[in-house]
Design an enzyme around this catalytic site. Structure first.
Site: not given
Ligand code: 3H9
Length: 708
Positions: A61, A100, A103, A123
């Site tokens: 998400a 998500g 999911e 999450e």
């Molecule tokens: C969810 O899914 C809830 C659902 O179950 C239910 C809902 C009803 N959203 O980490 P990076 C940005 S909760 C928005 O440096 P990497 C991040 O801030 C979500 N932005 O890259 C950064 O921005 P900036 C569950 C996001 O390659 C840029 O993307 N998901 C999101 O080292 C690059 O990120 C998670 O918890 C996001 N979801 O790693 C996963 N994700 O450049 C969270 C990233 O402005 N994400 N950004 O600083 C991660 O773990 C890592 O970003 C990922 C990539 C492994 C994907």
């Protein structure tokens, strides 16, 4: 958006397009809904593949949308529409499928992953639970224990583990989309009855009640006050005990309580703060996006004590060539063995082959001549460090970066010992250096922005959260720790016990209270520093002046324990008692309690009742006040820097967002009012006097964090 195309004549390919991680924003969700509808209506389409652009499936998400008015189609019906489709839907997972994103993939009928992909439901680390059906589908797919583990820890699994667990159906080393297209063709037209996870019964878990009771106990113990892990257990229990529709209802209720909680806000703030610290800037105009780091191929470490060994391991694990120098032969031999052991254990833990040994050991400082960057980690003694820096300035090749691992000494002074002070920065690691996530990169007034950029980039390569900070006594972390420790000592004088203070801090969420940490790291460390600062007077004089040093309140309690040889765990006695020197399990020490009583009598102090609230306010608000002072002086560029330092280096509970974020949650006016209150009661404690930045912010009604 989501792009729809027809490939191989009969496969509808839906590509998620929302860089950088294809987070499921309102626009993307709308795009998916439209593309799925198109695919299902198109008679040419016999099967559908969903993939993400740029080698990443989906990061979940869109966290930036949380806390705003949610627009666009919701996730749950979108995933249901995919699952109920009458054409095979196949997820082609490259890069990451998280939250998500996973999911969404679980809503598909099949999942094909690239061997390098990572999957998970993280999450919980954002103060939430997988509330788009993840908490209900995953247990049905892989069983309750495995799902519970993934959901309550938020850990990412490799494609290989995902295959073994049954999360994915196939793993490929080749082009994942091609593999998924081929696969989808092979299953086109087959019945999908057995492929809709929401229709699976949850595998039976023997001794269900006992299993969940134990799981809840374990989670409560390790969560230290965080509410999301507890809600995750409750959601998985719903999956194990209720029909799917009712489980989804429970998932929704639990999510609603988490979603609006301060903890979720704090944890999501931490997520962004962790990334924001990489966009560093310095008062002299150096910036992350305009400063080009120098390449580092060979790094050197001088001094192979505990810190030097950890730094050597951390450097070697990044694949660099490392030159490790220790002038004492015995220490060098021991260090070699210790480093090899640490590398081997690290590899075993990661399930990887041991890091190829690219470490050269030497007794001679000349061996660092070819290094691009040197990290000095000798004993914390200015005269010794000065000597090493003068030698390095002579020995190193032109342009080599000279770094010191000091935890408090003046970087600028060390730089002045060298011919090129612009090449000197601090790299303050935290013990054990190969494990702890935090690195303070300390720039002096003369450090070049290229030097800062190089140290920051190296830190990132080493997997550290690197925070650039200015040069002052103790930098950011240790400087803020001083008033915190001081208040804890004062509270003992006023009537508290180490147990009471530690309990209050542990209930707040720290893994260990201040006195337990002090026993662990050794009371003699602080004693040595206080002696060098001329604060320590041996023996105990009486009267109020005995507890005033350099014009401010001082507690000699720590010094008195050290005089008795009570250095903490290493001597088996400190603020607590241990079963043997080096013992780890603390017990209350009756001797310590009588000692405190006698001390108060001698000093004419009358013990009063100290409660947990006072412990928290005195210790934490004094620390926070120092944080405001640090911001005012420009030593830290922003509150995120301080918060990241405390969360990643000092055990500050993540679900409270870091000290500066916590101050915002409590309310800056309240923090100031309590500090004023305590300062009036203790006018000889300057750390309780609200600093001018805090006063100005309160007067103007401005906030420190936009998220609050
Ligand atoms: C969810 O899914 C809830 C659902 O179950 C239910 C809902 C009803 N959203 O980490 P990076 C940005 S909760 C928005 O440096 P990497 C991040 O801030 C979500 N932005 O890259 C950064 O921005 P900036 C569950 C996001 O390659 C840029 O993307 N998901 C999101 O080292 C690059 O990120 C998670 O918890 C996001 N979801 O790693 C996963 N994700 O450049 C969270 C990233 O402005 N994400 N950004 O600083 C991660 O773990 C890592 O970003 C990922 C990539 C492994 C994907």
């Amino acid at each position: 958006m989501a792009q729809f195309s027809l490939v191989s004549a009969s496969v509808g390919l839906i590509t998620l397009q929302n860089p950088p991680v294809n987070a499921l924003s309102a626009v993307l969700r709308q795009g998916i809904v439209d593309a799925v509808e198109k695919a299902l209506c198109d008679p040419k389409v016999k099967s559908v593949v969903i993939c993400g652009q740029n080698g990443i499936f989906c990061g979940g998400a869109d966290i930036r949308e949380f806390g705003t008015n949610m627009r666009g189609p919701p996730l749950i019906p979108m995933i249901h529409a995919i699952e109920s489709a009458n054409k095979p839907m196949v997820a082609a997972i490259e890069g990451s499928a998280l939250g998500g994103g996973l999911e969404l993939a679980l809503g598909c009928h099949y999942r094909i992953a690239h061997s390098q992909a990572r999957l998970g439901l993280p999450e919980v680390t954002l103060g939430l639970l997988p509330a788009a059906g993840g908490s209900q589908r995953l247990p049905r797919l892989i069983g309750v224990p495995a799902a519970l583990n993934l959901i309550t820890t938020g850990r990412h699994v490799t494609a290989a583990e995902a295959l073994q667990l049954g999360i994915v159906d196939q793993v490929t080393d080749h082009n994942t989309v091609d593999a998924a297209v081929k696969f989808s063709q092979s299953v086109a037209g087959q019945s999908l009855d057995g492929r809709r996870i929401s229709t699976y019964p949850c595998p039976v878990q023997p001794n269900l009640d006992a299993f969940f009771e134990e799981a809840m106990l374990k989670v409560r113990q390790s969560a230290r006050g965080a509410i999301a892990p507890v809600a995750c257990v409750q959601a998985v229990r719903a999956a194990a005990t209720l029909p799917y529709a009712q489980g989804m209802k429970r998932e929704k209720e639990l999510m609603a309580t988490l979603f609006t909680s301060g903890q979720a806000r704090a944890l999501q703030y931490c997520f962004f703060a962790q990334r924001a610290v990489g966009r560093w800037s310095t008062p002299s105009g150096g910036r992350w996006d305009t400063s080009k780091p120098r390449p580092v191929h060979t790094a050197a470490v001088i001094g192979l004590g505990t810190m030097g060994r950890g730094i050597t391991v951390a450097l070697a694990q990044t694949g660099l060539s490392v030159v490790a120098v220790e002038t004492q032969v015995k220490q060098l031999t021991e260090a070699k063995q210790a480093v090899s052991g640490m590398l081997e254990r690290g590899a075993t833990r990661r399930g990887a082959a041991p890091t190829p040994d690219r470490i050269t050991y030497s007794e001679n400082i000349q061996a660092v001549a070819g290094a691009d960057l040197v990290i000095e980690a000798v004993f914390e003694d200015m005269a010794l460090k000065e000597k090493v820096f003068r030698q390095l300035s002579d020995v190193c090749k032109p342009g080599a970066l000279l770094c010191t691992n000091t935890s408090a000494l003046d970087i600028d002074h060390l730089a002045s010992q060298t011919r090129n002070p612009e090449l000197v920065v601090g790299m303050h690691f935290f013990a054990p250096a190969h494990v702890m996530k935090l690195l303070e990169v300390v720039y002096g007034p003369r450090s070049s922005s290229q030097a800062v950029a190089t140290a920051m980039q190296l830190g990132k390569k080493m997997g550290k959260i690197s925070v650039a900070v200015g040069n002052c006594r103790g930098f950011v972390g240790n400087r803020m720790l001083k008033p915190y420790l001081e208040q804890a000592f004062f509270l003992l004088e006023e009537g508290a016990t180490p147990e009471l203070v530690d309990r209050a801090l542990e209930d707040f969420g720290f893994p260990m209270g201040v006195f337990k940490v002090s026993d662990l790291s050794g009371l003699d460390v602080g004693w040595r520093v206080r002696k060098a600062d001329g604060m320590v007077e041996s023996g105990l004089s009486t009267g109020p002046s005995a507890r005033i040093r350099q014009g401010r309140r001082y507690s000699p309690l720590g010094d008195l324990l050290c005089e008795q040889g009570r250095f903490g765990q290493k001597t088996g006695r400190g603020w607590y008692l241990y079963d043997k020197p080096g013992g780890r399990v603390s017990k209350s020490d009756p001797w310590l309690h009588s000692f405190l009583e006698e001390y108060r009598v001698q000093q004419g102090l009358v013990a009063r009742r100290v409660d947990q609230q006072e412990v928290l306010e005195r210790c934490l608000f004094a620390l926070i006040n120092e944080g405001f002072q640090i911001l005012e002086e420009g030593i830290a560029a922003g509150p995120e820097d301080i918060d990241a330092i405390y969360v990643f280096g000092y055990g500050w509970p993540r679900h409270r967002g870091g000290p500066m974020f916590y101050a915002g949650m409590v309310g800056l006016a309240k923090v100031m009012e309590r500090l004023d209150h305590y300062h009036q009661a203790h006018p000889d404690e300057p750390s309780l006097q609200p600093c001018s930045l805090l006063r100005r912010l309160v007067a103007s009604g401005k906030k420190l964090h936009s998220q609050l």
